[in-house]
Scaffold this active site. Sequence first.
Site, PDB file in Angstrom:
ATOM      1  N   ASP A  42       0.817  -1.216   0.000  1.00  0.00           N
ATOM      2  CA  ASP A  42       0.000   0.000   0.000  1.00  0.00           C
ATOM      3  C   ASP A  42       0.856   1.274   0.000  1.00  0.00           C
ATOM      4  OD1 ASP A  42       1.028  -0.332   2.497  1.00  0.00           O
ATOM      5  OD2 ASP A  42      -0.817   0.195   3.568  1.00  0.00           O
ATOM      6  N   ASP A 262      25.518  16.779 -12.141  1.00  0.00           N
ATOM      7  CA  ASP A 262      24.418  17.182 -13.024  1.00  0.00           C
ATOM      8  C   ASP A 262      23.156  17.094 -12.181  1.00  0.00           C
ATOM      9  OD1 ASP A 262      22.380  17.455 -14.897  1.00  0.00           O
ATOM     10  OD2 ASP A 262      23.297  16.099 -16.363  1.00  0.00           O
ATOM     11  N   ASP A 273      18.317  22.551 -15.115  1.00  0.00           N
ATOM     12  CA  ASP A 273      19.189  21.421 -15.480  1.00  0.00           C
ATOM     13  C   ASP A 273      20.602  21.980 -15.628  1.00  0.00           C
ATOM     14  OD1 ASP A 273      20.312  19.121 -16.472  1.00  0.00           O
ATOM     15  OD2 ASP A 273      19.160  19.081 -18.335  1.00  0.00           O
ATOM     16  N   HIS A 352      26.833  12.598 -26.878  1.00  0.00           N
ATOM     17  CA  HIS A 352      25.458  13.115 -26.777  1.00  0.00           C
ATOM     18  C   HIS A 352      25.322  14.437 -27.520  1.00  0.00           C
ATOM     19  CE1 HIS A 352      26.561  16.046 -23.574  1.00  0.00           C
ATOM     20  NE2 HIS A 352      27.299  15.078 -23.061  1.00  0.00           N
ATOM     21  N   HIS A 356      18.758  20.299 -25.155  1.00  0.00           N
ATOM     22  CA  HIS A 356      17.366  19.857 -25.325  1.00  0.00           C
ATOM     23  C   HIS A 356      16.468  20.959 -24.790  1.00  0.00           C
ATOM     24  CE1 HIS A 356      17.575  19.045 -20.980  1.00  0.00           C
ATOM     25  NE2 HIS A 356      18.758  18.497 -21.229  1.00  0.00           N
ATOM     26  N   HIS A 363      13.546  17.032 -20.110  1.00  0.00           N
ATOM     27  CA  HIS A 363      13.654  16.920 -21.569  1.00  0.00           C
ATOM     28  C   HIS A 363      12.276  17.312 -22.075  1.00  0.00           C
ATOM     29  CE1 HIS A 363      17.220  13.902 -21.198  1.00  0.00           C
ATOM     30  NE2 HIS A 363      17.518  15.122 -20.810  1.00  0.00           N
ATOM     31  N   GLU A 386      24.968  22.036 -23.288  1.00  0.00           N
ATOM     32  CA  GLU A 386      25.690  21.141 -22.387  1.00  0.00           C
ATOM     33  C   GLU A 386      26.733  20.276 -23.078  1.00  0.00           C
ATOM     34  OE1 GLU A 386      23.350  17.763 -20.941  1.00  0.00           O
ATOM     35  OE2 GLU A 386      21.562  18.711 -21.735  1.00  0.00           O
ATOM     36  N   TYR A 390      34.469  13.100 -22.561  1.00  0.00           N
ATOM     37  CA  TYR A 390      34.569  11.939 -21.668  1.00  0.00           C
ATOM     38  C   TYR A 390      35.624  11.000 -22.229  1.00  0.00           C
ATOM     39  CZ  TYR A 390      29.995  14.084 -21.118  1.00  0.00           C
ATOM     40  OH  TYR A 390      28.977  15.008 -20.978  1.00  0.00           O
ATOM     41  N   ARG A 408      31.463  17.935 -18.139  1.00  0.00           N
ATOM     42  CA  ARG A 408      30.341  18.549 -18.850  1.00  0.00           C
ATOM     43  C   ARG A 408      30.053  19.890 -18.189  1.00  0.00           C
ATOM     44  NH1 ARG A 408      27.257  14.605 -18.887  1.00  0.00           N
ATOM     45  NH2 ARG A 408      25.799  14.885 -17.160  1.00  0.00           N
TER      46      ARG A 408
HETATM   47  N1  GLY Z   1      20.223  15.852 -16.679  1.00  0.00           N
HETATM   48  C1  GLY Z   1      19.875  15.269 -17.928  1.00  0.00           C
HETATM   49  C2  GLY Z   1      20.426  16.056 -19.027  1.00  0.00           C
HETATM   50  O1  GLY Z   1      21.328  16.824 -18.833  1.00  0.00           O
HETATM   51  O2  GLY Z   1      19.944  16.008 -20.118  1.00  0.00           O
HETATM   52 MN    MN Z   2      20.370  18.468 -19.899  1.00  0.00          MN
HETATM   53 MN    MN Z   3      21.737  17.773 -17.024  1.00  0.00          MN
END
Ligand code: GLY
Ligand code: MN
Ligand code: MN
Length: 440
Positions: A42, A262, A273, A352, A356, A363, A386, A390, A408
């Site tokens: 529960d 982050d 973010d 990456h 975004h 996101h 961002e 790495y 980053r």
């Molecule tokens: N914290 C997730 C990003 O930076 O997209």
């Molecule tokens: Mn981000």
């Molecule tokens: Mn982030």
Amino acid sequence: MNAALSMPAKAYVRRRKQLMTMAGDDAIVIVPSANEHIRSRDTHYPFRQDSDLSYLTGFPEPESVLVLVPGRRHGETLLFCRERDREREAWDGPRYGPEGAVEAFGLDDAYPIADLDDILPGLLEGRSRVYYHFGRDAEFDLKLIGWLNRVRAMVRQGAQPPHEFLELGHLLDELRLFKDRDEVRFMQRAADISVLAHEAAMRAARPGVREYELQAEIECVFRRHDAEPAYGSIVGAGSNACVLHYRANSAASQDGDLVLVDAGAEYRGYAADITRTFPVNGRFSAPQRALHDLVGAAQAAALAQARPGVAYEAGHLAAVETLTEGLLQLGLLKGKLEKNLAEGHYKRFYRHKTGHWLGMDVHDVGEYRLDGESRLLEPGMVFTIEPGLYVSPDDSSVDPKWRGIGIRTEDDVLITKDGHQVLTDRLARSADEIEALMGR
Ligand code: GLY
Ligand code: MN
Ligand code: MN
């Protein structure tokens, strides 16, 4: 921090009106709440309202559905929600109930959620288009199909069932992509709280500190300011910084490590973010500083593209070019710039994208491309910038001095009429600024 912010009631009215104008007079819009999820027996996971329902009403409770019926004479904005219940409220806290909800959320009418089954077919009847998030909640999808079938079964009695089914996001995501003045105030607050949290983490850093101890510093600041994490905070020391979605946050840092943090606050439904990468002992080593400077240069190059009329994608392309040039200069990549760019060799160190959309969701919603092309930036859009680098700890193709470094730098940017505003600008960003803040 200033007093609590509240969203003016007229902001919700304006958004619902805009959405109804976009949907048209023969449409119906159906927006269910988020569901509660059981963690065990529960005990539930913390409930977070569906962002679309929050955006259109501010209504915080589960088991509710907003229905917009543009042009309907007996009311256009309807909410179905739980009835008051003394017994349940003694366990879970107060509920608005339909009467209370009409009053508090400026709706035309509200009904008990238990009546949805009886009432919704009648609302669908005579509407030609249904806007809804198909496929997000399978159980609700089936209910909707059931209501539609009930209208279809009445065709011989003259009923007119809807015949077009459209993705609600097609309209609503476009609205949410452009932040109004009230939303920008909330996002600035989320950013300000997040800046304080990152400063607290930098100040608490010392060799040996555990990742979760830094996470605690950050999230303590969030809660102290009526906010909570907008996503799982990432705190990675040493080569843990190279794991893009690192979640364990359990390791001890060592003297000489960088820590990548982050973390962003969600304040009243709006996210920040931010990422910063800093040395636990307060001093960047020469290789750490070289890569940190390069990431900073890539971020500046992307930021220089942040103004109305420029393609969203231009920021990423600028960052990638800067990173590739720098990696060649430092000897992490070899060969000619053009060939490296064309073949995407930077992806070994940067897998990456450079950002975004940011808003109620970290996101956030909104198309990145229109008609196959990157869309152009417009005032009111908010997104992250961002870039990072790495270097895997076991990458034997590079000089050992680079191995295991992950960096980053992430900030939140609002497009304005004539350029941009960095919502997270107050936080130390360059190696010098970070060292000065850490005071060692
Ligand atoms: N914290 C997730 C990003 O930076 O997209
Ligand atoms: Mn981000
Ligand atoms: Mn982030």
